[in-house]
Design a protein around this motif. Structure first.
Motif, short mmCIF file in Angstrom:
data_model
loop_
_atom_site.label_atom_id
_atom_site.label_comp_id
_atom_site.label_asym_id
_atom_site.label_seq_id
_atom_site.Cartn_x
_atom_site.Cartn_y
_atom_site.Cartn_z
N TYR A 142 0.85 -1.20 0.00
CA TYR A 142 0.00 0.00 0.00
C TYR A 142 0.88 1.25 0.00
O TYR A 142 0.65 2.19 -0.76
N TYR B 121 0.80 3.96 -2.98
CA TYR B 121 0.20 5.28 -2.75
C TYR B 121 1.15 6.30 -2.15
O TYR B 121 0.80 7.48 -2.05
N PRO C 208 -1.49 3.55 5.37
CA PRO C 208 -2.90 3.83 5.64
C PRO C 208 -3.11 4.33 7.07
O PRO C 208 -2.35 3.96 7.98
N SER D 28 -8.48 -0.82 4.28
CA SER D 28 -7.31 -0.34 3.56
C SER D 28 -6.72 -1.37 2.61
O SER D 28 -6.24 -1.02 1.52
N LEU D 29 -6.73 -2.65 2.98
CA LEU D 29 -6.06 -3.67 2.18
C LEU D 29 -7.00 -4.41 1.24
O LEU D 29 -6.55 -5.16 0.38
N LEU E 40 -4.95 -5.87 -1.91
CA LEU E 40 -3.55 -6.07 -1.56
C LEU E 40 -3.34 -7.30 -0.69
O LEU E 40 -2.21 -7.76 -0.51
#
Length: 415
Positions: free
Chosen positions: A63, A67, A71, A137-138, A182
């Motif tokens: 992640y 990005y 996160p 988030s994942l 992810l």
């Protein structure tokens, strides 16, 4: 028939003494083999959980690589907002407003608490808790640059043909078919309650959502309403009937939330009500053995300042934690014990690898004064005359897993 033949026939069987000897040998072998087999099975289960925890750690690093930022753990709205504006520079303003409202307090079928304004200070960091933030988030976002949450393959999908332009959180459900994931979370261990067509059409009460919130019947009237919300965000367990894996962002390890009740101070942590309002499992970020060199002298003046007097493990990145074979983190996160999870006035934190315990104390004059004496090896089973609320029945933290351990569990790394 002669006597020799009779003797031979009699010797074809076992005597009682011989049978007892054989049985004794079998019992001894079983006594040796069964514990060895059980230990091997336990070790295999722990190894499998550690492998899965490592996959989550790698997913968070992926992640970051994708990005350019780790996160958030959803304890601070200011950080959440900055994060998504950074990684999705073309994001529609209504995406953030919808997310904010989904993270606000929901009471029964009344969204009024969610629709009371934009980005005020009352952001309860426990609606999207530390376990749910990990899956959010994942699990993957949409490739639509303006709508990463509600676009095709995003984590949210509308349950009405034309969603309101002023985003209404009751018009959305959780999307189990997310893109760009992810981590491949096993569906059976996500706390997802699917839409049930046998119960009618899509609605606020009948939509795909999370099933990890405590039952309203658990609320005795003294617990914060935020723990009984009806949200969309699932969590993930490494073994059935266990507390979920949790994620703590280094930027908010010591975050303080006063939004639920301005008169109280809620420190970052995770709490779960298991079977009733008195059966609590909870965990906080884990400290290292290193004091913060910038805060070696007090008095600290405030509890948040004293929390910063020791460095946390992985101080620049994150912590991912999961309960071990016993399926529990432990009940103690505050100086007064298990009285509502991590929402009391004096939090306590374990230290790795010694298993010591640190408390918050605004009057302390150095980091060492924050250490609770006579506690080591994560052991809170003995009576504590100074802090009687710290005693619990079992040493539950000992088998917990973390992405900072060198072996499998924190107990394996005890000095």
């Amino acid at each position: 028939m002669n006597a020799t033949a009779k003797t031979q026939r009699r010797r074809q069987g076992f005597t009682l003494v011989e049978l007892l000897v054989v049985i004794s040998i079998i019992v001894i072998i079983m006594g040796i083999a069964v514990p060895a087999v059980m230990n091997a099975l336990t070790s295999a289960k722990v190894s499998a959980m550690q492998t899965e925890l490592t996959a989550m750690e790698q997913g968070i690093e992926a992640y970051k690589n994708k990005y350019g930022d780790y996160p958030p753990d959803f304890s601070s709205w200011n950080l959440i907002q900055r994060h998504y504006l950074k990684i999705f520079p073309d994001i529609d303003a209504n995406e953030l407003l919808l997310l904010y409202r989904l993270c606000d307090i929901v009471v029964d079928n009344d969204p009024s608490n969610q629709m009371d304004g934009q980005y005020d200070d009352a952001f309860p960091g426990s609606v999207m808790d530390r376990a749910e933030a990990l899956v959010w988030s994942l699990g993957g976002f949409s490739s639509d640059p303006g709508h990463p949450f509600t676009g095709t393959g995003g984590p949210l999908v509308a349950i009405v043909p034309n969603p309101s332009t002023d985003p209404d959180p009751t018009e959305y459900q959780y999307n189990t078919e997310r893109d760009n994931r992810l981590v491949d979370f096993e569906a059976a261990r996500l706390s997802v309650v699917p839409f049930d067509p046998a119960s009618g059409g899509l609605s606020f009460a009948n939509r795909t959502r999370s099933g990890d919130e405590p039952l309203p019947s658990f609320n005795t009237g003294s617990l914060p309403a935020v723990f009984f919300t009806f949200d969309l965000f699932p969590s993930y367990v490494l073994q059935q009937d266990a507390s979920p894996a949790v994620y703590f962002d280094a930027r908010t390890y010591g975050y303080v939330d006063t939004s639920v009740n301005p008169a109280s101070t809620n420190f970052n942590g995770y709490a779960r009500y298991v079977d009733n309002a008195n059966d609590i499992d909870a965990v906080r970020p884990v400290y290292s053995e290193t004091p913060n060199p910038a805060l070696t002298a007090g008095p600290y003046g405030t509890l948040p300042a004293s929390v910063a007097a020791w460095r946390f493990m992985n101080p620049q990145t994150f912590q991912v934690l999961a309960p071990g074979i016993d399926r529990r983190y432990g009940a103690i996160t505050d100086i007064d014990g298990a009285t509502g999870g991590p929402a009391n006035t004096e939090p306590v934190y374990f230290q790795y690898p010694s298993g010591g315990l640190i408390r918050a104390d605004d009057a302390a004059t150095n980091p060492q004064q924050l250490q609770i004496p006579n506690i080591s090896r994560y052991d809170l089973t003995a009576p504590n005359t100074t802090y009687p609320g710290l005693q619990q029945r079992e040493n539950q933290f000992l088998d917990n897993l973390g992405n900072f351990t060198t072996q499998k569990t924190v107990g394996d790394d005890l000095p």
